[in-house]
Write a protein that holds these residues in place. Structure first.
Motif: not given
Length: 469
Positions: A9, A11-14, A34-37, A74
């Motif tokens: 997952d 999401s919201g992580h670098w 994905t929803e990564a930063r 991450r």
């Protein structure tokens, strides 16, 4: 198993990407799904990466890698390390415990990126531990071809009804059966084909009133093509793999049943010379029996169901009994045989008409229209004509077709043992007899037959001889 397949997952992580070349850009496209930063470090990013940074979709640091770039990260991917040694960059990242992938260098990586089939939220990963990336790509392509494009839409549709189903259907086997019937039934099919509004209405009825009703069966009349499984349509393959019952004839390819569900019931109703066969009435009744018992039935036919396949009779019988039925076309034998023989059935210089006939009908040998047999600008393709070859030849000659008219006999088209035999009309009967041609086979008569690739069987005063070309 060296690698444990997992889904991370982000999401919201670098996620960190080191590099700015094309390899790095390919990995960036994957991360963007994905929803990564996303943080990219590159002193020389390519135009694609620069444009993404200008649009604000990624953070771009235009310099070489520094340890501080790992803050809050991450997962890290190293596409190219530019001036720095790639081993050094990989070691510095790995030493922090951050999962690290170095493109095309599994020995430097703590994880590898698999081949991915994306039907969000359904995602399939294929890996080979780095041993065979081309094989992974081929497998991915095959899976892509099997899965409906709207599979993810179906998954989200089902998710939207999970609460309602949980409230209406008791937990346990009953709920599992409900969902199995849903994914295998007409509501899911409507979603896959883009009919979401009627699908929602039907789903509400299913949840609120029909959760305990008996499942409804169906029949699909599926064309299996001339024999090569690669010529199956995607829809045919999907229905074959979903079917509870496969009712097949004798003309399907020998490996065709390898593509059906392992636990499906398989019933051979093929008609073979010299053996007791199923009557058409018995086959019709069999299809209806299984469908009315709530099973999904595939009637698997060689070629196309509506080209001498009795599909029309079965369709009418099933419709008259209110049974849901659909027809999936297949590559008919004429087209499959023509393709393997390099034989254009129509040609601006040789034939502007195509007629498909059968050598046998319900009364035995067919009667042929002499106008068709004599047509010099038409191509005749005759199914099931081996036993009638002498009569076909005699009738065509009597109709005025020249004895020198090219003919070709194509047996077991698209299969490894296929044969393509060329002759002239006056030698057709002898060709079939002397070459011991076996069914299934087609006879093609007309000038285009001379264009086929194959073996030549010629008539001569002293007899007949075969010349390989």
């Amino acid at each position: 198993m060296k690698y444990l397949p997992i889904f991370t997952d982000l999401s919201g992580h670098w996620a960190l990407l080191v590099g700015g070349n094309e390899d790095s850009a390919r990995k960036l496209r994957l991360l963007l799904r994905t929803e990564a930063r996303i943080r990219v470090v590159s002193a020389a990013p390519n135009d694609e990466i620069s444009a993404l940074a200008e649009s604000g979709r990624i953070e771009l640091l235009r310099r070489g890698f520094e340890d501080r770039d790992l803050d809050g990260v991450r997962l890290a991917i190293v596409g190219d390390a530019e001036a720095l040694e790639i081993k050094d960059v990989a070691h510095r990242i790995r030493s922090t415990g951050i999962p690290t992938n170095v493109v095309d260098r599994p020995e430097l990586s703590t994880f590898i990126i698999p081949g991915i089939v994306d039907r969000d939220p359904i995602v399939i990963a294929i890996g080979s531990e780095g041993a065979a990336p081309v094989m992974v790509r081929r497998i991915r392509e095959k899976i892509e071809s099997l899965l409906p494009v709207r599979l993810g839409v179906l998954a989200r549709f089902a998710q939207s009804f999970r609460g309602a189903v949980s409230a209406a259907v008791p937990e346990g086997a009953g709920r599992r059966l409900f969902w199995e019937r849903f994914f295998d039934g007409p509501v899911a099919q409507d979603v896959l084909e883009g009919r979401e509004k009627p699908a929602r209405e039907a789903m509400l009825r299913l949840v609120n009133g029909g959760a305990q009703s008996a499942p409804s069966g169906s029949v699909a009349l599926v064309g299996a093509g001339p024999g090569d499984p690669d010529l199956l349509t995607l829809k045919a393959l999907r229905l074959m793999q979903d079917a509870d019952v496969i009712v097949h004839d004798a003309l399907i390819g020998p490996t065709m049943l390898d593509y059906v569900r392992r636990d499906s019931l398989r019933i051979d109703v093929g008609k073979r010379a010299g053996r007791q066969s199923w009557s058409q009435d018995a086959i019709n009744a069999l299809l209806a029996e299984h469908a009315e018992a709530g099973r999904r039935v595939v009637r698997l036919k060689g070629g196309d169901p509506f080209i001498f396949g009795r599909g029309g009779e079965e369709l009418a019988y099933l419709k008259a009994r209110g049974i849901a039925v659909e027809v999936v076309p297949g590559v008919t034998a004429a087209l499959g045989a023509a393709s393997v023989a390099g034989l254009p059935l129509t040609h601006r210089d040789h034939a502007n008409r195509l007629t498909i006939l059968t050598g046998h009908d319900r009364n035995g040998l067919s009667d042929f229209d002499h106008h068709l047999l004599a047509d010099p600008k038409g191509t005749l393709v005759i199914y099931m004509g081996l036993g009638a070859a002498p009569r076909i030849m005699a009738d065509a000659l009597a109709a005025g077709r020249a004895a020198s008219t090219p003919v070709v006999v194509i047996a077991k088209a698209t299969l490894p043992e296929q044969r393509v035999l060329k002759a002239q009309l006056g030698g057709l009967a002898r060709l079939v007899e002397e070459q011991k041609v076996e069914a299934p086979a087609l006879i093609v008569i007309g000038d285009v037959a001379a264009l086929a690739d194959g073996e030549i069987f010629e008539a001569a005063d002293a007899g007949h001889r075969r010349l390989a070309v």
